[in-house]
Design an enzyme around this catalytic site. Structure first.
Site, PDB file in Angstrom:
ATOM      1  N   GLY A 182      -9.748   3.053   8.736  1.00  0.00           N
ATOM      2  CA  GLY A 182     -10.489   3.611   9.812  1.00  0.00           C
ATOM      3  C   GLY A 182      -9.712   2.300  10.539  1.00  0.00           C
ATOM      4  O   GLY A 182      -9.755   2.254  11.543  1.00  0.00           O
ATOM      5  N   CYS A 183      -9.181   1.132   9.695  1.00  0.00           N
ATOM      6  CA  CYS A 183      -8.956   0.161  10.754  1.00  0.00           C
ATOM      7  C   CYS A 183      -7.408   0.515  10.987  1.00  0.00           C
ATOM      8  O   CYS A 183      -6.612  -0.486  12.275  1.00  0.00           O
ATOM      9  CB  CYS A 183      -8.310  -1.101   9.706  1.00  0.00           C
ATOM     10  SG  CYS A 183     -10.784  -1.347   8.802  1.00  0.00           S
ATOM     11  N   THR A 184      -6.273   0.950  10.450  1.00  0.00           N
ATOM     12  CA  THR A 184      -4.635   1.399  10.961  1.00  0.00           C
ATOM     13  C   THR A 184      -5.143   2.347  11.857  1.00  0.00           C
ATOM     14  O   THR A 184      -4.711   1.998  13.409  1.00  0.00           O
ATOM     15  CB  THR A 184      -4.753   2.601   9.744  1.00  0.00           C
ATOM     16  OG1 THR A 184      -4.757   1.378   8.506  1.00  0.00           O
ATOM     17  CG2 THR A 184      -3.013   2.262  10.035  1.00  0.00           C
ATOM     18  N   GLY A 238      -7.102  -0.196  14.934  1.00  0.00           N
ATOM     19  CA  GLY A 238      -5.371  -1.254  15.739  1.00  0.00           C
ATOM     20  C   GLY A 238      -3.947  -0.483  16.721  1.00  0.00           C
ATOM     21  O   GLY A 238      -3.592  -0.839  17.385  1.00  0.00           O
TER      22      GLY A 238
END
Length: 156
Positions: A46-48, A51
């Site tokens: 999710g963070c990738t 970003g």
């Protein structure tokens, strides 16, 4: 220090960032809007994706006089690897002491696989050129979020 509030000035802070520098909020006063997005952990799915969405819209944010900073509790070395691997054109801020997480009140009780732990709630904040918090999103769902933030910045 109490947590940030909408339509109130955000207290100044300085924190370590990628590129072997420190970022100070007041350095942008009078010239740039600031988007700060908090995410749980470098190099997770999710963070990738989040970003990458900010990366893909970076030029539009720049046209709206806005800088972007991603923040997590990961260290600078982890941030440098994540930023390089994903080609992020913006800096990542390291908040190992949780001072920014506390200021923005993003540490929440989370449940995963039946276990409770304190973690970073995915959240995004827009600070205008005068240093005032203009918009916040908490408990963010990644899909479509960056477009919503961009529209908000463009309307400032």
């Amino acid at each position: 220090m109490s947590a940030v509030q909408l339509n109130k000035p955000v207290p100044d802070f300085t924190t370590p960032a990628t590129g072997d520098k420190d970022i100070t909020l007041s350095d942008f006063r009078g010239s740039k809007n600031v988007v700060i997005y908090f995410y749980p952990k470098d190099s997770t799915p999710g963070c990738t994706t989040e970003g990458g969405d900010f990366r893909d819209h970076h030029e539009a944010f720049e046209k709206a006089d806005t800088v972007i900073f991603g923040v997590s509790r990961d260290g600078i070395k982890s941030h440098e690897n994540f930023k390089a691997k994903q080609g992020f054109p913006f800096d990542l801020l390291s908040d190992k002491d949780e001072s920014l997480c506390t200021l923005f009140d993003v540490i929440k009780l989370k449940k995963m696989y039946g276990k409770e732990s304190l973690g970073v709630e995915r959240s995004t904040f827009i600070i205008d050129k005068e240093g005032v918090l203009r918009q916040e999103w908490r408990g963010v769902k990644v899909n479509g979020h960056v477009e919503e933030v961009l529209k908000a910045v463009q309307s400032l």
